[in-house]
Design an enzyme around this catalytic site. Sequence first.
Site, mmCIF file in Angstrom:
data_model
loop_
_atom_site.group_PDB
_atom_site.id
_atom_site.type_symbol
_atom_site.label_atom_id
_atom_site.label_comp_id
_atom_site.label_asym_id
_atom_site.label_seq_id
_atom_site.Cartn_x
_atom_site.Cartn_y
_atom_site.Cartn_z
ATOM 1 N N HIS A 207 0.806 -1.200 -0.084
ATOM 2 C CA HIS A 207 -0.193 -0.005 -0.075
ATOM 3 C C HIS A 207 0.815 1.420 -0.113
ATOM 4 O O HIS A 207 0.306 2.426 -0.092
ATOM 5 C CB HIS A 207 -0.928 -0.075 1.160
ATOM 6 C CG HIS A 207 -0.139 0.327 2.486
ATOM 7 N ND1 HIS A 207 0.462 -0.686 2.984
ATOM 8 C CD2 HIS A 207 -0.190 1.506 3.271
ATOM 9 C CE1 HIS A 207 1.149 -0.110 4.262
ATOM 10 N NE2 HIS A 207 0.465 1.107 4.342
HETATM 11 C C1 UD1 Z 1 -2.079 5.474 5.671
HETATM 12 C C2 UD1 Z 1 -0.891 6.011 6.507
HETATM 13 C C3 UD1 Z 1 0.334 5.104 6.298
HETATM 14 C C4 UD1 Z 1 -0.410 3.621 6.960
HETATM 15 C C5 UD1 Z 1 -1.725 3.246 6.232
HETATM 16 C C6 UD1 Z 1 -2.066 2.001 6.666
HETATM 17 C C7 UD1 Z 1 -0.445 8.609 6.267
HETATM 18 C C8 UD1 Z 1 0.714 9.505 5.596
HETATM 19 N N1 UD1 Z 1 -0.437 7.229 5.806
HETATM 20 O O1 UD1 Z 1 -1.971 5.441 4.422
HETATM 21 O O2 UD1 Z 1 1.309 5.218 6.954
HETATM 22 O O3 UD1 Z 1 0.595 2.724 6.797
HETATM 23 O O4 UD1 Z 1 -2.693 4.363 6.427
HETATM 24 O O5 UD1 Z 1 -3.431 1.520 6.035
HETATM 25 O O6 UD1 Z 1 -1.082 8.654 7.490
HETATM 26 N N2 UD1 Z 1 -9.207 4.961 1.699
HETATM 27 C C9 UD1 Z 1 -10.627 4.318 1.476
HETATM 28 N N3 UD1 Z 1 -11.205 3.856 2.863
HETATM 29 C C10 UD1 Z 1 -10.417 4.206 4.010
HETATM 30 C C11 UD1 Z 1 -9.269 4.805 3.908
HETATM 31 C C12 UD1 Z 1 -8.537 5.085 2.887
HETATM 32 O O7 UD1 Z 1 -11.139 3.973 0.655
HETATM 33 O O8 UD1 Z 1 -11.025 3.806 5.096
HETATM 34 C C13 UD1 Z 1 -8.600 5.172 0.447
HETATM 35 C C14 UD1 Z 1 -8.912 6.405 -0.154
HETATM 36 O O9 UD1 Z 1 -8.850 6.558 -1.441
HETATM 37 C C15 UD1 Z 1 -7.526 7.247 0.283
HETATM 38 C C16 UD1 Z 1 -6.482 6.124 0.141
HETATM 39 O O10 UD1 Z 1 -7.250 4.931 0.565
HETATM 40 O O11 UD1 Z 1 -7.459 8.378 -0.477
HETATM 41 C C17 UD1 Z 1 -5.497 6.506 0.837
HETATM 42 O O12 UD1 Z 1 -5.706 6.644 2.361
HETATM 43 P P1 UD1 Z 1 -4.852 7.750 3.270
HETATM 44 O O13 UD1 Z 1 -5.393 7.647 4.821
HETATM 45 O O14 UD1 Z 1 -4.626 8.838 2.893
HETATM 46 O O15 UD1 Z 1 -3.259 6.790 3.342
HETATM 47 P P2 UD1 Z 1 -3.087 5.296 3.476
HETATM 48 O O16 UD1 Z 1 -2.438 4.764 2.116
HETATM 49 O O17 UD1 Z 1 -4.090 4.377 4.037
#
Ligand code: UD1
Length: 363
Positions: A207
């Site tokens: 991820h």
């Molecule tokens: C975040 C953390 C990362 C951690 C990871 C674990 C930061 C900078 N990154 O990354 O350190 O290892 O979580 O999972 O804080 N999304 C969904 N549903 C959710 C959450 C996210 O669909 O419940 C999708 C959205 O499109 C979003 C993308 O995933 O834009 C990324 O989510 P985000 O929380 O920005 O970063 P992660 O890649 O999850």
Amino acid sequence: MLKVMNVVGARPNFMKVAPIVAAMKRARTKFRPLVVHTGQHYDAAMSDSFFRDLELPEPDTHLGVGSASHAAQTAAVMERFEPVVLAEKPDWVLVVGDVNSTLACALVCVKLGVKVAHVEAGLRSHDRTMPEEINRLLTDQIADLLLTPSADADANLRAEGIPQERIRFVGNVMIDSLLQNLERAKASQIKDELGVGESHYGVLTLHRPSNVDQRDTFARILSALESITKTLPVIFPVHPRTRKTIAELGLTNRVAAMTNLRLVDPLGYLDFLNLYSSARLVLTDSGGIQEETSFLNIPCLTLRENTERPITVELGTNVVVGTDTNRIIAAAGAALNGSGKKTARSIPLWDGHASERILDALE
Ligand code: UD1
């Protein structure tokens, strides 16, 4: 009585906060724990299922920030967290790990003069292109109490000029969760549901933006998997970010053609623990999984150029292999045929009692 506000935001936070809140509830004459969920992760599979599996109490406050750019997400957490801190006046705010919510809440507190404790302080990948590295560096600079999982973290903090009296080596709280749930995880039926045998399979998680947002890198990893899955079926619980980028980068057909690579939705804590704990091999870019596999002596290949958890390489099963196709294939072959298999040794203070030491430090 200490009122402690425990912050969770994203998936890797839940297994760190759950044992701490449980320990505070057991010590109820000394601690009054509150739980604040920033809402950085919000899908049922990324959040609610962890509250259930880890028996984390429902959040006292939910900030509901959701997904956005780093700046917008960090700012939204700060704006919504500040009034909660002002209203509750906690003695301590406890933040964990290295996600955007960790830094945002620490920053709010330091400006308000409210004490912050950082659990999992001091880890460094020394790679400033990684958003988490910036979150780690800044959180550790401003937090009052730095609770470290391993001795290398203490050394990193001292090298950054942080005085020893702010640092406490407490061990790895994720291992508290792991030990508390190992028995319960045995009841999971996930291997039957996925139709995998007792142990002839691998597990993959991916991820990191540096892997899944870049077509070239993602394609190199897929080439390695095309080879590895010829002999080993691999289960791939897909993070929502990765699900999105597979489509955006035009990799859907290529992934679908790999019949021995099984894409499934993100798994809950107990199902995932059950699954990886019997795997022949784990391939990952997650930080926490490097630690969990090391503790359970499961071979782990980290598909990154660096790790903020060098102790898992030194004493655990972790091999940092990068993202070069041939290197991944060679390392997987060596782990599977035994020639590159590492045997984990015990890691100091990864013993299931980190949360108790954290409570001592707060007192
Ligand atoms: C975040 C953390 C990362 C951690 C990871 C674990 C930061 C900078 N990154 O990354 O350190 O290892 O979580 O999972 O804080 N999304 C969904 N549903 C959710 C959450 C996210 O669909 O419940 C999708 C959205 O499109 C979003 C993308 O995933 O834009 C990324 O989510 P985000 O929380 O920005 O970063 P992660 O890649 O999850």
